[in-house]
Write an enzyme that holds these catalytic residues in place. Structure first.
Site, short mmCIF file in Angstrom:
data_model
loop_
_atom_site.label_atom_id
_atom_site.label_comp_id
_atom_site.label_asym_id
_atom_site.label_seq_id
_atom_site.Cartn_x
_atom_site.Cartn_y
_atom_site.Cartn_z
CG ASP A 190 2.66 0.05 -2.93
OD1 ASP A 190 2.77 0.86 -3.86
OD2 ASP A 190 1.57 -0.40 -2.52
CG HIS A 193 -1.70 -2.08 -1.85
ND1 HIS A 193 -1.56 -0.75 -2.19
CD2 HIS A 193 -2.99 -2.23 -1.45
CE1 HIS A 193 -2.71 -0.12 -2.00
NE2 HIS A 193 -3.59 -1.00 -1.54
CE1 TYR A 205 -3.29 4.36 -7.03
CE2 TYR A 205 -2.59 3.77 -4.80
CZ TYR A 205 -2.67 3.49 -6.15
OH TYR A 205 -2.10 2.33 -6.63
CG HIS A 229 -0.33 -5.20 -7.26
ND1 HIS A 229 0.00 -5.88 -6.12
CD2 HIS A 229 -0.67 -3.94 -6.87
CE1 HIS A 229 -0.14 -5.06 -5.07
NE2 HIS A 229 -0.52 -3.88 -5.50
N GLY A 261 -4.45 -5.13 -9.87
CA GLY A 261 -4.19 -3.99 -8.98
C GLY A 261 -3.66 -2.75 -9.70
CG ASP A 305 0.23 2.77 -1.85
OD1 ASP A 305 1.34 2.56 -1.36
OD2 ASP A 305 -0.35 1.98 -2.63
ZN LIG Z 1 -0.05 0.15 -3.32
#
Ligand SMILES: [Zn+2]
Length: 387
Positions: free
Chosen positions: A170, A172, A292, A134, A142, A253
């Site tokens: 990912d 995201h 995370y 990001h 991010g 994630d």
């Molecule tokens: Zn991510």
């Protein structure tokens, strides 16, 4: 040609945290290294300590004023309001923390070293600290301060390569990498990510001037759906591009045990995806990314490394590896009573399910020619129809 993959790490990650309340309060790279060693998968000969990128190296992509601001923030332990605002330092989940320059510069240094190793004949390099997709030219975004995938890809291009494929697994959207190479025919960025999640970019129709493909997938995305996407979209796209190098962002994630997404993969699905993608190019850089939950991210990334070495990670943890996993703590509720397999095995139970229409649709759409190409083909067929 080096026969064995190389692992780039650093001890800086063991001591560093984004702060107690941040999702990145958890150890990730250090636990991954410890697990790999405890499983007997990481001999010293395959490990390299990451150098820290210099400001001059970072300036290949990043704004010198931003690099300077990060260095000053680290030295002073504070930033003035104008600098914070301009570069998103200490804003929007990008905290001011003690290693705010050295830590991301070490991740960037790893991607730069990886590019050099690949240009010099290495075939596979792994940097689980990388994948900060990001990061923007002049600001943090991010949880990412510097964009190591962009710097690594630029180094490969500067070294003479003409086609680099970037695949982002990912949860995201890989927005920073996509934006950096928008309209650049030398790079194809492909991102599979959760539909409707931050940063809310990466729609199917978003092609970034032809250099991107986006596959937004629905919540509940399962192992069989990822396997479908790999076979029916990522592999055909990759083969069509004929990349000289492949960069995989392997954020953890999208796993079911991760608290920041609603995708529901097991780590085995990511391991299989990486293994399937590797033959696309003779030079491969495999990066980390999000992740995370301290148990799921370290088990996932240790298993990625095993897979790169041709080792099946779906075996019980050794006593030493179990000790590494039992020593972890997590402030979230799930950390108080972790399920047995977080402590005793690297592999998650598989999470296969039906391949939903929404997934088939985005896979098919990713392969469709861009709208201007369709217009061109329609115009050509009209002309030929008249003659
Ligand atoms: Zn991510």
């Amino acid at each position: 040609m080096s026969a064995r993959p190389l692992f780039l790490g650093s001890e800086i990650y063991r001591r560093s945290s984004y702060g107690a309340k941040h999702p990145l309060a958890i150890p990730r790279v250090s636990t991954t290294i410890d697990l790999c060693r405890a499983m007997g998968w990481l001999p010293d000969a395959q490990y390299r300590d990451s150098p820290m990128a210099t400001p001059a190296q970072l300036a290949r992509f990043h704004d010198p004023a931003y690099i300077d601001a990060l260095q000053r923030a680290e030295a002073d332990g504070q930033v003035d309001a104008a600098t914070a605002e301009r570069h998103a330092i200490g804003r929007f989940g990008n905290p001011l923390f003690p290693e705010i320059f050295r830590r991301p510069a070490t991740g960037a240094g790893a991607s730069l070293l990886a590019a050099r190793l690949l240009l010099d004949g290495a075939d596979t390099v792994y940097s689980p600290a990388g994948g900060t997709h990001h990061g923007r030219r002049d600001r943090a975004s991010g949880f990412c301060y510097l964009n190591d995938p962009v710097l690594g890809i630029l180094a490969l291009l500067d070294g003479g390569l003409e086609r680099v494929l970037y695949v982002d697994l990912d949860a995201h959207h890989g927005d920073g990498v996509e934006a950096a190479f928008a309209g650049d025919a030398r790079v194809l960025t492909v991102s599979v990510h959760e539909d409707g999640r931050w940063p809310f970019t990466g729609a199917v129709a978003d092609r970034a001037g032809g250099s991107a493909r986006n596959l937004p997938v629905p919540p509940g995305f399962n192992d069989c759906e990822l396997a479908w996407v790999v076979e029916h979209a990522l592999l055909p796209l990759g083969r069509g591009f004929m990349p000289q190098a492949l960069v995989i962002q392997c954020g953890a994630d999208a796993l079911a045990d991760d608290p920041l997404s609603r995708l529901e993969l097991s780590n085995g699905a990511l391991w299989s995806a990486v293994t399937a993608l590797l033959p696309l190019a003779p030079r491969r850089l495999v990066l980390g990314g999000g992740g995370y939950n301290p148990w799921s991210v370290a088990r996932c990334w240790a298993g990625v490394w095993a897979g790169l070495n041709g080792i099946d990670p779906a075996i019980p943890a050794t006593p030493a590896a179990e000790a590494v996993l039992r020593a972890l703590t997590w402030s979230r509720a799930a950390g108080r009573n972790p399920p047995a397999h977080w402590l005793t095995a690297l592999a998650d139970p598989p999470r296969c399910g039906p391949v939903r229409d929404a997934v088939r649709r985005v896979a098919a759409a990713a392969l469709e020619p861009a709208s201007y190409e369709r217009m061109l083909m329609a115009a050509t067929s009209n002309v030929s129809g008249r003659t």
